[in-house]
Design an enzyme around this catalytic site. Structure first.
Site, PDB file in Angstrom:
ATOM      1  N   GLY A 107       0.696  -1.466   0.219  1.00 26.73           N
ATOM      2  CA  GLY A 107       0.065   0.019  -0.415  1.00 26.73           C
ATOM      3  C   GLY A 107       0.936   1.184   0.176  1.00 26.73           C
ATOM      4  N   PRO A 126       4.444  -5.334  -0.717  1.00 23.81           N
ATOM      5  CA  PRO A 126       4.565  -4.114  -1.294  1.00 23.81           C
ATOM      6  C   PRO A 126       4.237  -4.659  -3.375  1.00 23.81           C
ATOM      7  CG  PRO A 126       6.372  -4.394  -0.609  1.00 23.81           C
ATOM      8  CD  PRO A 126       5.827  -5.672  -0.465  1.00 23.81           C
ATOM      9  N   GLY A 127       3.466  -3.134  -3.469  1.00 23.34           N
ATOM     10  CA  GLY A 127       3.840  -3.783  -4.884  1.00 23.34           C
ATOM     11  C   GLY A 127       4.321  -2.266  -5.871  1.00 23.34           C
ATOM     12  N   ARG A 128       3.511  -1.434  -5.747  1.00 19.35           N
ATOM     13  CA  ARG A 128       3.315  -0.194  -6.152  1.00 19.35           C
ATOM     14  C   ARG A 128       5.089   0.606  -6.509  1.00 19.35           C
ATOM     15  NH1 ARG A 128      -0.858   3.767  -7.560  1.00 19.35           N
ATOM     16  NH2 ARG A 128      -2.030   2.229  -5.766  1.00 19.35           N
ATOM     17  N   ARG A 135      -4.625   3.630 -15.752  1.00 17.86           N
ATOM     18  CA  ARG A 135      -5.176   4.840 -15.162  1.00 17.86           C
ATOM     19  C   ARG A 135      -5.217   5.861 -14.678  1.00 17.86           C
ATOM     20  NH1 ARG A 135      -2.062   6.052 -11.273  1.00 17.86           N
ATOM     21  NH2 ARG A 135      -2.775   4.936  -9.639  1.00 17.86           N
ATOM     22  N   CYS A 167     -11.593   4.819 -28.927  1.00 13.78           N
ATOM     23  CA  CYS A 167     -13.482   5.542 -29.909  1.00 13.78           C
ATOM     24  C   CYS A 167     -14.116   6.500 -27.279  1.00 13.78           C
ATOM     25  CB  CYS A 167     -14.001   5.242 -29.517  1.00 13.78           C
ATOM     26  SG  CYS A 167     -12.930   4.835 -31.888  1.00 13.78           S
TER      27      CYS A 167
END
Ligand code: LLP
Length: 424
Positions: free
Chosen positions: A247, A285-287, A323, A353
């Site tokens: 996080g 942890p990722g981000r 995102r 589109c």
């Protein structure tokens, strides 16, 4: 040679008039591999990991990279070789992690909807822990493990009901969220788990949200979890490890999350004060491990002046980098070879589109068609959330390591996008 650093993108810098990632000139990469192109810095990933490792020096801690942030095999390989485990959320992620050389014992399995087949696959692989998110899941896991004649190692993901103060779509530890077992029920559920012979209680887990930029929600969640550990252990159930989830945010637009080592200095002080400093710790942890390590290179196709807005139409779109469309997220967008002269305000949009297909709004740019732009902080939740919408093949991916360049994923062709389909 003059170097101009870019805030929030530690390994991206201008050398004279050219944008580099580590020692690689990005305009060269765009020319060789085409655009849109994701480019990642190995040094940036390892330096983000090192901040956690410094924070945990002298402690028993296992870092399990939350691979949903970026699950490309070579990225996983970097983390596996650096000693990381993995936080997975599907059987597919398990297969990927193992294909990249992960140690199954260092894999933890999160997610609210694990199927029987996924449980079986994970038990047969011998993963380290299931982070169980409901009572129903606990019972099914017991059944699947019993049938296989094994015991499933489990943690309960407890929902501490703490506000992470982030975007509502990515906060997960509040009462109204679908995640985890309610704090008030956790003790009863642990007692139930301890009675099931197909399960072995090994830990406790929580994860309160993503892109968190403050320390207080973590400290509050930790207090709530440690209160529970004390309660649970009073009933004779031993909690071998405590998993505090992931996080931690990154700097997209002047955001100021605490550095991982500073965050953990505070969290460890609390753990020490409460007598849990020598427990086995886990994090997911990722981000914060990959977000600022990646850029997405894209070519300006057309500029389109308008009455109300000027549009800069680029060859990357919401299918490649979802995102902004999904969360109105901000990513810095800079020129790969900036032009001298005056800039205009543009919305940077893709060819899809939908009006939601934008990458940046109201950006001051001096661009012409054929120019290259770099969308920054694109290492996390970009390629891993990409799709083939509008029958667009996914971008290629490149990993740079100093001056070395590795193509780690080829560009998808149109044929690739329909290769599994058939006519009737
Ligand atoms: N552990 C669990 C159980 C998770 O659900 C997540 C992320 C993580 C760890 C890793 O969180 P991180 O350290 O990356 O914040 N697509 C969104 C983010 C979704 C996060 C989902 N869960 C975005 O692009 O902002």
């Amino acid at each position: 040679m003059s170097h101009t650093a870019i805030a929030g993108a530690p390994f991206v810098a201008y050398r004279q008039n050219d944008l580099y990632l580590e020692d690689v000139k990005l305009s060269d990469l765009a020319r060789t591999h085409g655009t849109p192109l994701f480019v990642y810095s190995k040094a940036a990933m390892l330096s983000a990991l090192a901040a956690y490792q410094r924070g945990f020096a002298g402690r028993k801690a296992q870092i399990c990279y939350a691979m949903k942030a970026n699950s490309s095999l070579a990225i996983l390989q970097v983390f596996a070789q650096a000693g990381c485990g993995f936080d997975i959320v599907s059987g597919g992620e398990l297969s990927r992690a193992l294909a990249a050389g992960a140690d199954a014992k260092k894999i933890i399995f999160s997610g609210v909807g694990k199927t029987r087949a996924e449980m079986k696959q994970a038990l047969q692989a011998g993963i380290g822990c299931f982070n169980v998110e409901s009572e129903a899941e606990l019972d099914v896991l017991h059944e699947v493990a019993t049938r296989l004649g094994v015991q499933a190692p489990v943690s309960l993901r407890v929902n501490p009901n703490v506000d992470p103060k982030t975007h509502p779509y990515i906060s997960t530890g509040l009462k109204g969220n679908k995640f985890g077992v309610a704090h008030e029920r956790a003790l009863v559920v642990y007692q139930h788990a301890a009675r099931l012979s197909g399960l072995k209680v090994v830990g406790i887990d929580c994860h309160i949200g993503s892109q968190i930029t403050e320390t207080t929600p973590y400290l509050d969640a930790m207090d709530r979890i440690l209160d529970l550990v004390t309660e649970i252990e009073k009933t004779g159930i031993h909690i071998h490890h405590i998993d505090f989830g992931g996080g931690l945010g990154i700097n997209y637009n002047g955001d100021t999350p605490p550095p991982a080592d500073a965050l953990w200095a505070q969290l460890l002080a609390k753990l020490d004060a409460r007598g849990y400093g020598q427990r086995q710790l886990m994090i997911e942890p990722g981000r914060s491990l990959v977000g600022n390590a990646g850029v997405c290179l894209t070519e300006v196709i057309y500029t389109k002046p308008g009455e109300q807005k000027n549009f800069c139409i680029v060859d990357a779109a919401m299918n490649d980098l979802p995102r902004p469309a999904m969360y109105e997220a901000f990513h810095q967008i800079v020129a790969v070879q900036p032009r001298a002269g005056s800039a205009l305000t543009y919305d940077v949009v893709g060819p899809i589109c939908e009006s939601g297909d934008w990458l940046g709004r109201d950006r001051l740019l001096n661009v012409q068609s054929g120019d290259m732009l770099a969308v920054l902080s694109a290492g996390a939740y970009c390629m891993s959330m990409s799709s083939n919408y509008n029958t667009r093949g996914r971008p290629a991916e490149v990993l740079v390591d100093g001056a070395q360049v590795h193509l780690i994923r080829q560009r998808e062709s149109a044929f690739d996008t329909f290769a599994l389909e058939s006519l009737v």
